[in-house]
Design an enzyme around this catalytic site. Structure first.
Site, short mmCIF file in Angstrom:
data_model
loop_
_atom_site.label_atom_id
_atom_site.label_comp_id
_atom_site.label_asym_id
_atom_site.label_seq_id
_atom_site.Cartn_x
_atom_site.Cartn_y
_atom_site.Cartn_z
N GLU A 1 -1.20 -14.71 10.24
CA GLU A 1 0.01 -14.84 11.35
C GLU A 1 0.72 -13.75 11.65
OE1 GLU A 1 2.61 -17.71 9.32
OE2 GLU A 1 0.91 -19.05 8.82
N GLY A 24 5.58 -22.86 1.14
CA GLY A 24 5.09 -23.14 -0.12
C GLY A 24 4.96 -24.65 -0.46
N LYS A 61 10.81 -9.43 2.33
CA LYS A 61 10.48 -8.14 1.83
C LYS A 61 9.29 -7.95 0.82
CE LYS A 61 14.76 -5.52 1.97
NZ LYS A 61 16.16 -5.78 1.42
N THR A 71 0.23 -14.44 3.64
CA THR A 71 1.00 -13.36 3.85
C THR A 71 0.61 -11.88 3.18
OG1 THR A 71 3.04 -14.94 4.30
CG2 THR A 71 3.47 -12.62 3.78
N HIS A 105 -3.01 -21.70 12.29
CA HIS A 105 -2.44 -22.58 10.84
C HIS A 105 -1.41 -23.58 11.45
CE1 HIS A 105 -2.93 -18.38 8.69
NE2 HIS A 105 -4.06 -18.74 9.22
N ARG A 158 11.43 -26.76 2.74
CA ARG A 158 13.09 -26.49 1.91
C ARG A 158 13.91 -27.63 2.62
NH1 ARG A 158 11.79 -21.11 2.98
NH2 ARG A 158 10.65 -20.01 1.32
N PRO A 179 1.46 -23.40 17.82
CA PRO A 179 1.83 -23.08 19.13
C PRO A 179 3.32 -23.22 18.92
CG PRO A 179 -0.04 -24.48 19.34
CD PRO A 179 0.20 -24.45 17.70
N TYR A 188 1.82 -26.92 -2.77
CA TYR A 188 1.02 -27.83 -1.99
C TYR A 188 -0.54 -27.41 -2.47
CZ TYR A 188 1.56 -23.08 0.43
OH TYR A 188 1.83 -22.14 0.57
N GLU A 221 -5.67 -22.38 8.02
CA GLU A 221 -4.56 -22.46 6.69
C GLU A 221 -3.76 -23.52 7.18
OE1 GLU A 221 -2.30 -18.88 5.54
OE2 GLU A 221 -0.80 -20.52 5.60
#
Ligand SMILES: *[C@@H]1O[C@H](CO)[C@@H](O)[C@H](O)[C@H]1NC(C)=O
Ligand SMILES: *[C@@H]1O[C@H](CO)[C@@H](O)[C@H](O)[C@H]1NC(C)=O
Ligand SMILES: CC(=O)N[C@H]1CO[C@H](CO)[C@@H](O)[C@@H]1O
Length: 547
Positions: A220, A346, A154, A97, A292, A299, A267, A387, A339
């Protein structure tokens, strides 16, 4: 040549019972009268069905490690270097990101407060231990900050200097990995085309240092709007890649270098459209098409998810969807998982970093290769999230050991294997077959990867045709018994807990060498590699390149 195995549960019923199968072409019928649940396995050792890149199992470092540049110094840790060397050959992708928020800001002369520079030769490139300890101590707080950014979506702009690139390149080249650097695609002009000026100055710098590396552009792009309020469609992105390719073509060092993209998410909804538009205008600019994949949301997941055959199978649908799309628009283009990991966001703490993560990881490696993915880049080697292969103390986690074994035992040639149980296709027993790595074994050897997502010990009955081969067994299990053991951060190989001998030495990863036999034991919740050392598989004796 067809080889057939029989698997049966190691239960009192099964013990001593000789199970035999009546085989028809690609099928197995259990002899009536046997109540033992059993699985028939069919291998075709005559032909290679797919050949993956020798760097198939590759790794990433998330760009968030550079969110504060000093943390890049962690890549100078001697222990991390030792661990990384054992994963070669591999790519090292630097992206994620934050790559689309990073701006190269050259800063010569270099700030004098870094006690560590990357300009030196490899053996001088060692992070002093006091600094390693200090940075490891400060990283958790940085992680919290990064997670807050992710949750709020943000992202602040990150300036990085020569230091980030120097450390990254030194780390990759001293460990023997091939560096891929992800450029910022969110630097846009008023017409919403890519503003390449920052990338040009970075490429110039890297060229001046003679850094051999390859490139990506954007991470992404399907969620650019969510992350930055900027919408970029696939066709425009493809044009941006074409522009980058032109810039590379003018460079002495990078005119032959590789470019990969577009690093789209898996997808879902309109993402596949981005891929299609991208391939139309930019397909010719890339050497491989990257996307990816994550199975679940970190979560909101559970232990059950991590060993759920349905969830593991969901990857096959996505892979086939992408392969089909690429085949239509850019026939013959290599497809990479650029990726990928167990859980997005995370990872899932307590699952993505424990023994149970190995089921998703090994199954992804097996399935990906079998379906035709050429490279799988594991998010992450070290750093962000839970990970990682190497934890926050720079100690290896179970998936690290699994990866090292994979590197040593599994060659790039994929062979056909299928399994059935009485009730149909076997879903909880998952088997993959490759030629063995010729770095470790004679040509003709084959490596069987086996996962049984079951509480029970399984027994593999080997029919005469392979039973004349000795078998090197590498069985990974948790260091603790039962389901609780799945949450462990330690793993045993053939019963011995794996840990580094010291910061510069890995333990011996020794096989349990089994004499030719009609049975193999596969304990509950285990991940295993069985190398049939004298299989003499025709496909592996003289592997013919597929393309
Ligand atoms: C295997 O044979 C059985 C019985 O003849 C048949 O019902 C089944 O569809 C076959 N399965 C495969 C995978 O060929
Ligand atoms: C691209 O970015 C550079 C650096 O920020 C800026 O000077 C230049 O005007 C931009 N070019 C365009 C066409 O937007
Ligand atoms: C080979 C083998 O025995 N596999 C077992 C794996 O786990 C499932 C579910 O518990 C069993 O049904 C299989 O027989």
């Amino acid at each position: 040549m067809k080889l057939v195995l029989l698997l049966c549960l190691l239960s009192p019923l099964c013990d001593g019972v000789r199970i035999r199968g009546l085989f028809t072409e690609n099928n197995l019928t259990i002899v009536p009268g046997s109540l033992t649940p059993s699985v028939g396995v069919d291998m075709d050792l005559s032909a290679v069905v797919h050949r993956v890149d020798p760097r198939f199992l590759s790794v990433t470092i998330d760009a968030s490690l550079a969110s504060e540049e000093k943390f890049m110094s962690l890549l100078g840790s001697p222990k991390l270097r030792t661990l990384t060397k054992a994963l070669t050959p591999a790519f090292l992708r630097f992206g994620g990101t934050r790559q689309d928020f990073m701006v190269f800001t050259p800063q010569k002369p270099r700030h004098s407060n870094t006690a560590f520079t990357a300009d030196e030769s490899c053996d001088k490139l060692e992070l002093p231990s006091w600094l390693e300890e200090k940075l490891k101590g400060e990283w958790p707080e940085q992680q919290m900050m990064l997670m807050r950014e992710d949750v709020q979506r943000k992202y602040r702009r990150v300036k990085f200097t020569e230091y980030t690139v120097d450390v990254l390149h030194a780390f990759a080249s001293c460990s023997g990995l091939d560096l891929i650097f992800g450029l910022n695609a969110l630097l846009r002009t008023a017409q919403n085309s890519w503003n390449s000026s920052n990338a040009r100055s970075l490429l110039q710098y890297c060229e001046s240092k003679q850094y051999h590396m390859s490139w990506e552009l954007g991470n992404e792009p399907n969620s650019f709007e969510k992350k930055a309020g900027i919408r970029v469609d696939g066709f425009q992105l493809g044009q941006d890649f074409t522009k980058l390719r032109e810039i590379m073509a003018r460079s002495k060092l990078y005119h032959d270098a590789a470019l990969y993209g577009p690093d789209v998410g898996q997808p879902r909804d309109h993402r596949i459209d981005i891929l299609e538009g991208f391939l139309q205008s930019g397909g010719a600019a890339v050497d491989a098409c990257t996307w990816h994949h994550y199975y679940v949301n970190g979560r909101d997941t559970s232990l059950e998810d991590f060993i759920d055959p349905q969830i593991l199978d969901s990857l096959a649908l996505k892979i086939n969807e992408v392969l089909q799309r690429v085949q239509q628009t850019s026939p013959g283009k290599a497809v990479w998982l650029g990726e990928t990991s167990s859980a997005y966001g995370g990872g899932a703490a307590g699952l993505s970093d424990t023994f149970v993560a190995g089921f998703m990881w090994l199954d992804k490696l097996g399935l990906g290769a079998r379906l035709g993915v050429d490279v799988v880049m594991r998010q992450v080697l070290v750093g962000s999230g839970s990970y990682h292969l190497v934890d926050e103390n720079l100690d290896p986690l179970p998936d690290y050991w699994l990866s090292v074994l994979y590197k040593r035992l599994v060659g790039p040639e994929v062979l056909k294997i299928s399994a059935w149980s009485k009730s149909g296709r076997s879903r909880r027993v998952r088997l993959y077959l490759h030629c063995s790595s010729t770095n470790s074994y004679r040509r003709g050897a084959v490596t069987l990867m086996a996962l049984n997502l079951s509480k029970k010990t399984a027994r593999v009955s080997v029919p005469a045709i392979v039973s004349s081969s000795t078998v090197d067994a590498f069985v990974l299990q948790s260091d603790q018994p039962g389901e609780e053991g799945l949450y462990s951060r330690s793993v045993t190989l053939n019963g011995v807990v794996l840990k580094m001998t010291d910061d510069k030495t890995l333990p011996d990863l020794t096989a349990n060498s089994l004499p030719p036999s009609v049975h193999l034991k596969l304990p509950a919740f285990s991940l295993a590699f069985f190398v049939f050392t004298d299989a003499q598989a025709a496909a592996c004796l003289d592997p013919v390149p597929l393309r």
